[in-house]
Design a protein around this motif. Structure first.
Motif, PDB file in Angstrom:
ATOM      1  N   UNK A 154       0.800  -1.233   0.000  1.00 33.58           N
ATOM      2  CA  UNK A 154       0.000   0.000   0.000  1.00 33.58           C
ATOM      3  C   UNK A 154       0.829   1.279   0.000  1.00 33.58           C
ATOM      4  N   UNK A 155       2.117   1.160   0.296  1.00 37.83           N
ATOM      5  CA  UNK A 155       2.945   2.362   0.280  1.00 37.83           C
ATOM      6  C   UNK A 155       4.417   2.031   0.146  1.00 37.83           C
ATOM      7  N   UNK A 156       5.137   2.836  -0.633  1.00 32.06           N
ATOM      8  CA  UNK A 156       6.603   2.776  -0.663  1.00 32.06           C
ATOM      9  C   UNK A 156       7.131   4.198  -0.719  1.00 32.06           C
ATOM     10  N   UNK A 157       8.214   4.428  -0.001  1.00 29.34           N
ATOM     11  CA  UNK A 157       8.861   5.728  -0.017  1.00 29.34           C
ATOM     12  C   UNK A 157      10.361   5.484   0.166  1.00 29.34           C
ATOM     13  N   UNK A 158      11.178   6.229  -0.553  1.00 29.31           N
ATOM     14  CA  UNK A 158      12.625   6.086  -0.466  1.00 29.31           C
ATOM     15  C   UNK A 158      13.196   7.199   0.401  1.00 29.31           C
ATOM     16  N   UNK A 159      14.127   6.850   1.264  1.00 29.77           N
ATOM     17  CA  UNK A 159      14.704   7.857   2.150  1.00 29.77           C
ATOM     18  C   UNK A 159      15.413   8.934   1.337  1.00 29.77           C
ATOM     19  N   UNK A 160      15.421  10.136   1.902  1.00 32.30           N
ATOM     20  CA  UNK A 160      15.986  11.301   1.225  1.00 32.30           C
ATOM     21  C   UNK A 160      16.769  12.117   2.234  1.00 32.30           C
ATOM     22  N   UNK A 161      18.067  12.262   1.987  1.00 31.21           N
ATOM     23  CA  UNK A 161      18.920  12.945   2.949  1.00 31.21           C
ATOM     24  C   UNK A 161      18.475  14.377   3.209  1.00 31.21           C
ATOM     25  N   UNK A 162      17.958  15.044   2.174  1.00 29.21           N
ATOM     26  CA  UNK A 162      17.567  16.442   2.326  1.00 29.21           C
ATOM     27  C   UNK A 162      16.423  16.609   3.323  1.00 29.21           C
ATOM     28  N   UNK A 163      15.588  15.580   3.452  1.00 27.30           N
ATOM     29  CA  UNK A 163      14.458  15.630   4.385  1.00 27.30           C
ATOM     30  C   UNK A 163      14.856  15.081   5.747  1.00 27.30           C
ATOM     31  N   UNK A 164      15.771  14.122   5.746  1.00 27.74           N
ATOM     32  CA  UNK A 164      16.226  13.548   7.005  1.00 27.74           C
ATOM     33  C   UNK A 164      15.430  12.327   7.401  1.00 27.74           C
ATOM     34  N   UNK A 165      15.914  11.671   8.444  1.00 27.68           N
ATOM     35  CA  UNK A 165      15.272  10.466   8.956  1.00 27.68           C
ATOM     36  C   UNK A 165      14.323  10.824  10.095  1.00 27.68           C
ATOM     37  N   UNK A 166      13.306   9.998  10.333  1.00 27.15           N
ATOM     38  CA  UNK A 166      12.386  10.275  11.441  1.00 27.15           C
ATOM     39  C   UNK A 166      13.100  10.193  12.788  1.00 27.15           C
ATOM     40  N   UNK A 167      12.640  11.006  13.732  1.00 26.65           N
ATOM     41  CA  UNK A 167      13.246  11.053  15.058  1.00 26.65           C
ATOM     42  C   UNK A 167      12.259  10.724  16.170  1.00 26.65           C
ATOM     43  N   UNK A 168      10.960  10.891  15.907  1.00 27.31           N
ATOM     44  CA  UNK A 168       9.932  10.674  16.926  1.00 27.31           C
ATOM     45  C   UNK A 168       8.888   9.706  16.374  1.00 27.31           C
ATOM     46  N   UNK A 169       8.073   9.061  17.239  1.00 29.10           N
ATOM     47  CA  UNK A 169       7.114   8.059  16.767  1.00 29.10           C
ATOM     48  C   UNK A 169       6.200   8.552  15.640  1.00 29.10           C
ATOM     49  N   UNK A 170       5.705   9.788  15.716  1.00 32.47           N
ATOM     50  CA  UNK A 170       4.805  10.284  14.676  1.00 32.47           C
ATOM     51  C   UNK A 170       5.484  10.295  13.310  1.00 32.47           C
ATOM     52  N   UNK A 171       6.762  10.644  13.270  1.00 29.87           N
ATOM     53  CA  UNK A 171       7.477  10.676  12.001  1.00 29.87           C
ATOM     54  C   UNK A 171       7.629   9.286  11.414  1.00 29.87           C
ATOM     55  N   UNK A 172       7.861   8.290  12.268  1.00 29.54           N
ATOM     56  CA  UNK A 172       7.931   6.913  11.788  1.00 29.54           C
ATOM     57  C   UNK A 172       6.575   6.473  11.234  1.00 29.54           C
ATOM     58  N   UNK A 173       5.513   6.859  11.908  1.00 29.03           N
ATOM     59  CA  UNK A 173       4.169   6.502  11.460  1.00 29.03           C
ATOM     60  C   UNK A 173       3.867   7.155  10.112  1.00 29.03           C
TER      61      UNK A 173
END
Length: 247
Positions: A154-173
């Motif tokens: 249902x979803x795919x997204x590729x990590x992007x250095x310019x946006x950064x990685x998630x740091x808190x639970x909401x960002x992971x969700x």
């Protein structure tokens, strides 16, 4: 909860002297259990009370098809808590390194519930990459893919250095919903980060790489980077005591 076995005398316990024996899949198999009671060092989130039994297996048959290079994984995800969850997403953080990790592109075949990685060019390992000394595939780079066999992708997204990685639970969700950690949804075009665009894209780079007019990563001007993909299934309800399986 135990590894699968044939309980010869139906006493609920594994004992080889009773004639019990493991239920094996494929020619080689591994089985293990993990849970989320240990600290969540990446998200800093609270435990959900989830336990996961994993069965990984493969085949040794040398018949020329894809079986010798395929690995099958079955997950039984159990809600061991007394809480029922809704709007649940199950996701996989996948680092599809093909030899040199810096010269790969990624894509999605969402109709086939698959995502994949392929080399930037015909030679694995590029000058200027960080792969000096890494064993590469030279001029025979393969394509590597992951397929959901019995659930929708249902979803795919590729990590992007310019946006950064998630740091808190909401960002992971958010990542599990193909939304960037800062709340901007993934949209069609470029690297998928186009604030203000209304062209929502649940899947990253679904275009055919051989079509120069498609939204494939090889057509975006992207270059050296270590690509990672978050692929997910959901949303679904997950009642207390329930088990959710995916292959």
């Amino acid at each position: 909860y135990t590894a699968p076995f044939v309980d010869f005398n139906q006493d609920g316990e594994y004992n080889v002297y009773d004639g019990d024996y493991p239920v094996l899949k494929g020619d080689r198999m591994l089985w293990w259990v993990i849970n989320d009671l240990t600290p969540h060092l990446e998200s800093n989130g609270e435990p959900f009370g989830i336990e996961v039994a994993v069965c990984l297996y493969g085949y040794d048959c040398q018949n020329g098809d894809l079986m010798p290079t395929s690995i099958f994984v079955e997950y039984s995800v159990m809600n061991r808590s007394d809480k029922s969850y809704n709007e649940v997403y199950l996701g996989y953080f996948t680092d599809l390194d093909i030899g040199c990790s810096d010269d790969d592109f990624v894509g999605t075949l969402h109709d086939q519930y698959s995502y994949f990685a392929y080399n930037i060019d015909a030679t694995d390992g590029l000058p200027g990459s960080s792969c000096a000394g890494v064993k590469t595939y030279a001029d025979e780079p393969p394509i590597q893919s992951v397929t959901f066999l019995d659930r929708s992708l249902d979803g795919t997204i590729a990590t992007l250095r310019a946006v950064g990685y998630p740091q808190v639970p909401l960002s992971f969700y958010r990542f599990l919903q193909a939304i960037w950690p800062n709340g901007v949804p993934q949209t069609t075009g470029g690297d998928g980060y186009n604030p203000g665009s209304a062209n929502i894209a649940p899947h990253a780079y679904p275009g055919n790489p051989s079509d120069p007019a498609s939204w494939a990563q090889c057509n975006t001007g992207a270059w050296l980077a270590d690509r990672r993909v978050i692929a997910s299934h959901g949303p679904f309800d997950f009642p207390a005591g329930d088990t959710f399986s995916i292959r």
